[in-house]
Motif scaffolding. Sequence first.
Motif, mmCIF file in Angstrom:
data_model
loop_
_atom_site.group_PDB
_atom_site.id
_atom_site.type_symbol
_atom_site.label_atom_id
_atom_site.label_comp_id
_atom_site.label_asym_id
_atom_site.label_seq_id
_atom_site.Cartn_x
_atom_site.Cartn_y
_atom_site.Cartn_z
ATOM 1 N N ILE A 3 0.864 -1.300 0.113
ATOM 2 C CA ILE A 3 -0.071 0.091 -0.008
ATOM 3 C C ILE A 3 0.869 1.108 -0.066
ATOM 4 C CG2 ILE A 3 -1.566 1.287 1.244
ATOM 5 C CD1 ILE A 3 -2.803 -1.116 0.123
ATOM 6 N N ASP A 4 1.920 1.154 0.848
ATOM 7 C CA ASP A 4 2.812 2.389 0.976
ATOM 8 C C ASP A 4 3.628 2.766 -0.350
ATOM 9 O OD1 ASP A 4 4.243 0.237 1.402
ATOM 10 O OD2 ASP A 4 5.556 1.089 2.678
ATOM 11 N N PHE A 5 3.814 1.671 -1.002
ATOM 12 C CA PHE A 5 4.560 1.883 -2.395
ATOM 13 C C PHE A 5 3.482 2.299 -3.553
ATOM 14 C CE2 PHE A 5 6.812 -0.562 -6.168
ATOM 15 C CZ PHE A 5 7.754 0.615 -6.411
ATOM 16 N N MET A 6 2.351 1.853 -3.460
ATOM 17 C CA MET A 6 1.201 2.372 -4.283
ATOM 18 C C MET A 6 0.974 3.718 -4.138
ATOM 19 S SD MET A 6 -1.559 -0.739 -4.209
ATOM 20 C CE MET A 6 -2.852 0.012 -5.216
ATOM 21 N N ILE A 7 1.124 4.312 -2.694
ATOM 22 C CA ILE A 7 0.846 5.616 -2.241
ATOM 23 C C ILE A 7 2.059 6.656 -3.067
ATOM 24 C CG2 ILE A 7 0.666 7.393 -0.568
ATOM 25 C CD1 ILE A 7 -0.629 5.227 1.075
ATOM 26 N N VAL A 8 3.294 5.994 -2.846
ATOM 27 C CA VAL A 8 4.283 6.747 -3.663
ATOM 28 C C VAL A 8 4.192 7.074 -4.804
ATOM 29 C CG1 VAL A 8 6.890 6.719 -3.838
ATOM 30 C CG2 VAL A 8 6.028 6.075 -1.537
ATOM 31 N N TYR A 209 2.016 -3.582 -15.195
ATOM 32 C CA TYR A 209 0.586 -3.124 -15.256
ATOM 33 C C TYR A 209 0.132 -2.609 -13.879
ATOM 34 C CZ TYR A 209 0.284 -4.827 -20.093
ATOM 35 O OH TYR A 209 0.864 -4.784 -21.187
ATOM 36 N N GLY A 210 0.656 -3.242 -12.728
ATOM 37 C CA GLY A 210 0.280 -2.714 -11.660
ATOM 38 C C GLY A 210 0.573 -1.098 -11.291
ATOM 39 N N PRO A 211 1.939 -0.742 -11.409
ATOM 40 C CA PRO A 211 2.393 0.628 -11.045
ATOM 41 C C PRO A 211 1.497 1.428 -12.077
ATOM 42 C CG PRO A 211 4.339 -0.862 -10.843
ATOM 43 C CD PRO A 211 3.335 -1.854 -11.351
ATOM 44 N N ALA A 212 1.617 0.821 -13.393
ATOM 45 C CA ALA A 212 1.047 1.729 -14.371
ATOM 46 C C ALA A 212 -0.391 2.005 -14.276
ATOM 47 C CB ALA A 212 1.018 0.982 -15.796
ATOM 48 N N ALA A 213 -1.202 0.978 -13.610
ATOM 49 C CA ALA A 213 -2.803 1.346 -13.366
ATOM 50 C C ALA A 213 -2.887 2.533 -12.258
ATOM 51 C CB ALA A 213 -3.244 0.043 -12.944
ATOM 52 N N VAL A 214 -1.979 2.617 -11.161
ATOM 53 C CA VAL A 214 -1.739 3.483 -10.143
ATOM 54 C C VAL A 214 -1.594 4.760 -10.856
ATOM 55 C CG1 VAL A 214 -0.669 4.350 -8.027
ATOM 56 C CG2 VAL A 214 -0.950 2.009 -8.441
ATOM 57 N N MET A 215 -0.817 4.923 -11.575
ATOM 58 C CA MET A 215 -0.304 5.941 -12.290
ATOM 59 C C MET A 215 -1.348 6.518 -13.272
ATOM 60 S SD MET A 215 3.005 7.127 -11.499
ATOM 61 C CE MET A 215 3.693 7.753 -13.211
ATOM 62 N N ILE A 216 -2.160 5.760 -13.845
ATOM 63 C CA ILE A 216 -3.445 6.008 -14.693
ATOM 64 C C ILE A 216 -4.409 6.583 -13.751
ATOM 65 C CG2 ILE A 216 -5.264 5.226 -16.167
ATOM 66 C CD1 ILE A 216 -3.436 2.921 -17.147
ATOM 67 N N VAL A 217 -4.913 6.195 -12.701
ATOM 68 C CA VAL A 217 -5.573 6.653 -11.966
ATOM 69 C C VAL A 217 -5.366 8.120 -11.400
ATOM 70 C CG1 VAL A 217 -6.827 6.664 -9.398
ATOM 71 C CG2 VAL A 217 -6.593 4.506 -10.852
#
Length: 258
Positions: A3-8, A209-217
């Motif tokens: 979760i913390d990596f996704m927030i970054v 695709y995981g980091p890319a999806a976070v960046m897209i949002v």
Amino acid sequence: MSIDFMIVIFLIGFIGSFISGMVGIGGSIIKYPMLLYIPVMLGYTAFSAHEVSGISAIQVFFATLAGVWAYRGSGYLNKALIIYMGSAILVGSFIGGYGSTLISETAINIVYAVLATIAVIMMFAPKKGLDDMKAEDVRFNKWLAAGLAFIVGIAAGIVGAAGAFILVPIMLVVLKIPTRMTIATSLAITFISSIGATVGKIATDQVLYGPAAVMIVASLLAAPLGAKVGQKANTKVLQWILSLLILGTAIKIWLDIL
């Protein structure tokens, strides 16, 4: 992915996309170094350069799409410019993308550094009276616009970038397009030029695709906000922000070469 990596990653995407929407660039010149260095500095697993470029390509596609959507109905999107420059840069970027295999990495970097330096010089050139012009009074040389976009497309295709930070000074200084129209229209042109890069990165499996999806949002939320701020901000402030971003890019590229 924690979760913390996704927030970054979300914050990196949000900051880059906000600036992208505000000043009319794809934002990869901001997000590329942030994605490359910030996760490592905070103790997370490092992304490779290929992974960063893949994530950036996808993100630029969605950030520019969201930025253009925010400008719809504003009167700042010049359809003729989008058609002429968009089609030319798309063709040029495909040629550059294929031709890049025939050119050494040093030569590629030098081409980009020279273009970035020219872009910096153009950004500091006087642009008096442009922003007082009404949208319906804007005139430009269509074939010059297409020719310059084609050249930028080849260079951008070679180095794997959208090329917006070079297009913006060309539109402001050479074609004499008002600042707000330049920002809105360059977002649309950058969106078109990002299509080829996005397809290429997905086809060659360079996207996480995981980091890319976070960046897209983050892009879909931040780019329209940046565009709204850009519509209200002082044009001189927008030009200075753009100038400093382009200057920073030019310095970084030359330092990498030297």
